[in-house]
Scaffold this motif. Structure first.
Motif, PDB file in Angstrom:
ATOM      1  N   UNK A  76       0.846  -1.196   0.000  1.00 16.36           N
ATOM      2  CA  UNK A  76       0.000   0.000   0.000  1.00 16.36           C
ATOM      3  C   UNK A  76       0.882   1.247   0.000  1.00 16.36           C
ATOM      4  N   UNK A  77       0.628   2.140  -0.954  1.00 15.13           N
ATOM      5  CA  UNK A  77       1.291   3.445  -0.988  1.00 15.13           C
ATOM      6  C   UNK A  77       0.236   4.510  -0.707  1.00 15.13           C
ATOM      7  N   UNK A  78       0.449   5.321   0.337  1.00 17.79           N
ATOM      8  CA  UNK A  78      -0.490   6.385   0.667  1.00 17.79           C
ATOM      9  C   UNK A  78      -0.225   7.614  -0.195  1.00 17.79           C
ATOM     10  N   UNK A  79      -1.304   8.210  -0.680  1.00 22.06           N
ATOM     11  CA  UNK A  79      -1.231   9.480  -1.402  1.00 22.06           C
ATOM     12  C   UNK A  79      -1.807  10.537  -0.471  1.00 22.06           C
ATOM     13  N   UNK A  80      -0.988  11.503  -0.049  1.00 18.99           N
ATOM     14  CA  UNK A  80      -1.461  12.447   0.946  1.00 18.99           C
ATOM     15  C   UNK A  80      -1.043  13.874   0.633  1.00 18.99           C
ATOM     16  N   UNK A  81      -1.939  14.806   0.937  1.00 17.38           N
ATOM     17  CA  UNK A  81      -1.616  16.231   0.807  1.00 17.38           C
ATOM     18  C   UNK A  81      -1.018  16.755   2.093  1.00 17.38           C
ATOM     19  N   UNK A  82      -0.986  15.912   3.100  1.00 17.18           N
ATOM     20  CA  UNK A  82      -0.480  16.315   4.406  1.00 17.18           C
ATOM     21  C   UNK A  82       0.987  15.933   4.548  1.00 17.18           C
ATOM     22  N   UNK A  83       1.806  16.895   4.896  1.00 21.62           N
ATOM     23  CA  UNK A  83       3.235  16.637   5.026  1.00 21.62           C
ATOM     24  C   UNK A  83       3.678  16.669   6.484  1.00 21.62           C
ATOM     25  N   UNK A  84       2.706  16.601   7.414  1.00 23.25           N
ATOM     26  CA  UNK A  84       3.045  16.598   8.825  1.00 23.25           C
ATOM     27  C   UNK A  84       3.607  15.237   9.224  1.00 23.25           C
ATOM     28  N   UNK A  85       4.584  15.245  10.130  1.00 29.16           N
ATOM     29  CA  UNK A  85       5.228  14.010  10.560  1.00 29.16           C
ATOM     30  C   UNK A  85       4.209  13.036  11.142  1.00 29.16           C
ATOM     31  N   UNK A  86       3.283  13.523  11.980  1.00 29.83           N
ATOM     32  CA  UNK A  86       2.331  12.643  12.636  1.00 29.83           C
ATOM     33  C   UNK A  86       1.399  11.965  11.635  1.00 29.83           C
ATOM     34  N   UNK A  87       1.054  12.656  10.550  1.00 25.97           N
ATOM     35  CA  UNK A  87       0.218  12.041   9.516  1.00 25.97           C
ATOM     36  C   UNK A  87       0.957  10.904   8.834  1.00 25.97           C
ATOM     37  N   UNK A  88       2.237  11.126   8.546  1.00 25.14           N
ATOM     38  CA  UNK A  88       3.018  10.078   7.910  1.00 25.14           C
ATOM     39  C   UNK A  88       3.195   8.884   8.845  1.00 25.14           C
ATOM     40  N   UNK A  89       3.450   9.186  10.117  1.00 23.94           N
ATOM     41  CA  UNK A  89       3.615   8.120  11.111  1.00 23.94           C
ATOM     42  C   UNK A  89       2.330   7.319  11.256  1.00 23.94           C
ATOM     43  N   UNK A  90       1.185   8.014  11.293  1.00 27.84           N
ATOM     44  CA  UNK A  90      -0.102   7.327  11.428  1.00 27.84           C
ATOM     45  C   UNK A  90      -0.332   6.369  10.262  1.00 27.84           C
ATOM     46  N   UNK A  91       0.012   6.804   9.057  1.00 29.07           N
ATOM     47  CA  UNK A  91      -0.163   5.954   7.891  1.00 29.07           C
ATOM     48  C   UNK A  91       0.730   4.731   7.922  1.00 29.07           C
ATOM     49  N   UNK A  92       1.986   4.927   8.276  1.00 31.47           N
ATOM     50  CA  UNK A  92       2.919   3.801   8.343  1.00 31.47           C
ATOM     51  C   UNK A  92       2.553   2.850   9.470  1.00 31.47           C
ATOM     52  N   UNK A  93       2.099   3.397  10.597  1.00 31.64           N
ATOM     53  CA  UNK A  93       1.665   2.551  11.710  1.00 31.64           C
ATOM     54  C   UNK A  93       0.425   1.740  11.355  1.00 31.64           C
ATOM     55  N   UNK A  94      -0.402   2.282  10.476  1.00 30.81           N
ATOM     56  CA  UNK A  94      -1.616   1.572  10.047  1.00 30.81           C
ATOM     57  C   UNK A  94      -1.303   0.433   9.084  1.00 30.81           C
ATOM     58  N   UNK A  95      -0.053   0.373   8.601  1.00 26.38           N
ATOM     59  CA  UNK A  95       0.351  -0.732   7.740  1.00 26.38           C
ATOM     60  C   UNK A  95       0.774  -0.352   6.346  1.00 26.38           C
ATOM     61  N   UNK A  96       0.804   0.954   6.035  1.00 22.28           N
ATOM     62  CA  UNK A  96       1.249   1.370   4.696  1.00 22.28           C
ATOM     63  C   UNK A  96       2.730   1.041   4.501  1.00 22.28           C
ATOM     64  N   UNK A  97       3.102   0.713   3.268  1.00 20.48           N
ATOM     65  CA  UNK A  97       4.495   0.396   2.956  1.00 20.48           C
ATOM     66  C   UNK A  97       5.285   1.643   2.579  1.00 20.48           C
ATOM     67  N   UNK A  98       4.588   2.656   2.078  1.00 17.86           N
ATOM     68  CA  UNK A  98       5.261   3.872   1.620  1.00 17.86           C
ATOM     69  C   UNK A  98       4.217   4.974   1.522  1.00 17.86           C
ATOM     70  N   UNK A  99       4.657   6.197   1.324  1.00 17.82           N
ATOM     71  CA  UNK A  99       3.740   7.310   1.113  1.00 17.82           C
ATOM     72  C   UNK A  99       4.394   8.295   0.160  1.00 17.82           C
ATOM     73  N   UNK A 100       3.551   9.096  -0.484  1.00 17.23           N
ATOM     74  CA  UNK A 100       4.058  10.136  -1.356  1.00 17.23           C
ATOM     75  C   UNK A 100       3.158  11.359  -1.170  1.00 17.23           C
ATOM     76  N   UNK A 101       3.780  12.533  -1.065  1.00 18.99           N
ATOM     77  CA  UNK A 101       3.054  13.759  -0.741  1.00 18.99           C
ATOM     78  C   UNK A 101       2.635  14.479  -2.016  1.00 18.99           C
ATOM     79  N   UNK A 102       1.356  14.861  -2.076  1.00 22.77           N
ATOM     80  CA  UNK A 102       0.849  15.664  -3.197  1.00 22.77           C
ATOM     81  C   UNK A 102       1.315  17.110  -3.050  1.00 22.77           C
ATOM     82  N   UNK A 103       1.549  17.795  -4.165  1.00 24.41           N
ATOM     83  CA  UNK A 103       1.589  17.260  -5.534  1.00 24.41           C
ATOM     84  C   UNK A 103       2.887  16.497  -5.763  1.00 24.41           C
ATOM     85  N   UNK A 104       2.835  15.469  -6.575  1.00 26.63           N
ATOM     86  CA  UNK A 104       4.032  14.661  -6.829  1.00 26.63           C
ATOM     87  C   UNK A 104       4.236  14.514  -8.333  1.00 26.63           C
TER      88      UNK A 104
END
Length: 224
Positions: A76-104
């Motif tokens: 799972x790769x998260x697509x997020x407009x949020x670049x806050x550390x806690x948002x990224x941590x929440x996604x990875x803790x939920x089981x995401x393998x990676x994330x990419x911040x919009x716009x990309x």
């Protein structure tokens, strides 16, 4: 075999753009436009990677990710407009393998998808034996054994049985089987799936319930 990717994104302009780019790269693509639809497709169909937006209607992406991960190890790769550390941590803790911040840049997204698929392939090659009930499939040698007897299967029969065993306990729809075994562009009718299931059942003879179960109106499943 063509890799299948699910895009869960409520902004249709973005999802259609990503879809076109992925199809250009020879991926098979499915779309969902809200969290509940995305979760339903992720659980009931087979995908090699999921692109999951965080801010979704009906069910947010973090919760969708958590529920998918409870039942599947699909990347799972998260697509997020949020670049806050806690948002990224929440996604990875939920089981995401990676994330990419919009716009990309689409090139970066494609690179991340390829990277994840390479990692998954390395893991898969270390575990080349699929074992379900009395069926053993060696994916390196393409040998199939049932109750310790080697089966003589055609390539299509092998691909179909492998798909069902890889998705054990999960119902595979006829449409999903057609796309995975015969290919996305195939003009084969869904009743051909039924014919090949009958061929396999004749080779997987058992005194009890058939190894390949029919889910009426939906498709087929192999259960542990």
């Amino acid at each position: 075999m063509t890799k299948r990717i699910l895009i869960v994104e409520d902004e249709k302009t973005i999802s259609r753009f990503i879809e076109l780019e992925l199809r250009h790269e020879q991926f098979d693509v499915a779309l969902a436009f809200d969290g509940r639809e995305g979760l339903n497709k992720a659980i009931n169909e087979s995908f090699d990677c999921i692109l999951l937006d965080v801010m979704l209607p009906k069910l947010n992406g973090i919760e969708v990710c958590r529920r998918i991960r409870a039942q599947s190890d699909v990347p799972i790769i998260l697509l997020t407009a949020r670049d806050e550390v806690m948002d990224r941590v929440a996604g990875l803790d939920a089981g995401a393998d990676d994330y990419i911040v919009k716009p990309f840049a689409i090139e970066e997204l494609l690179a991340r998808i390829r990277s994840i698929l390479r990692r998954v392939k390395k893991i898969d090659t270390q575990d080349d034996l699929i074992q379900v009930r009395d069926i053993s499939i060696n994916t390196n040698s393409y040998e199939v054994f049932f109750e310790r007897n080697k089966l003589d299967l055609t390539k299509t029969e092998y691909d179909l049985l492998k798909l069902l065993c890889e998705n054990k306990n999960r119902v595979c729809t006829r449409e999903m089987i057609l796309q995975s075994v015969w290919g996305y562009e195939s003009e084969v009718e869904t009743n051909v799936v039924d014919v090949y299931v009958r061929h396999l059942r004749s080779k997987l003879k058992t005194d009890g319930e058939p190894i390949i179960e029919t889910v009426r109106g939906v498709g087929y499943v192999v259960r542990e």
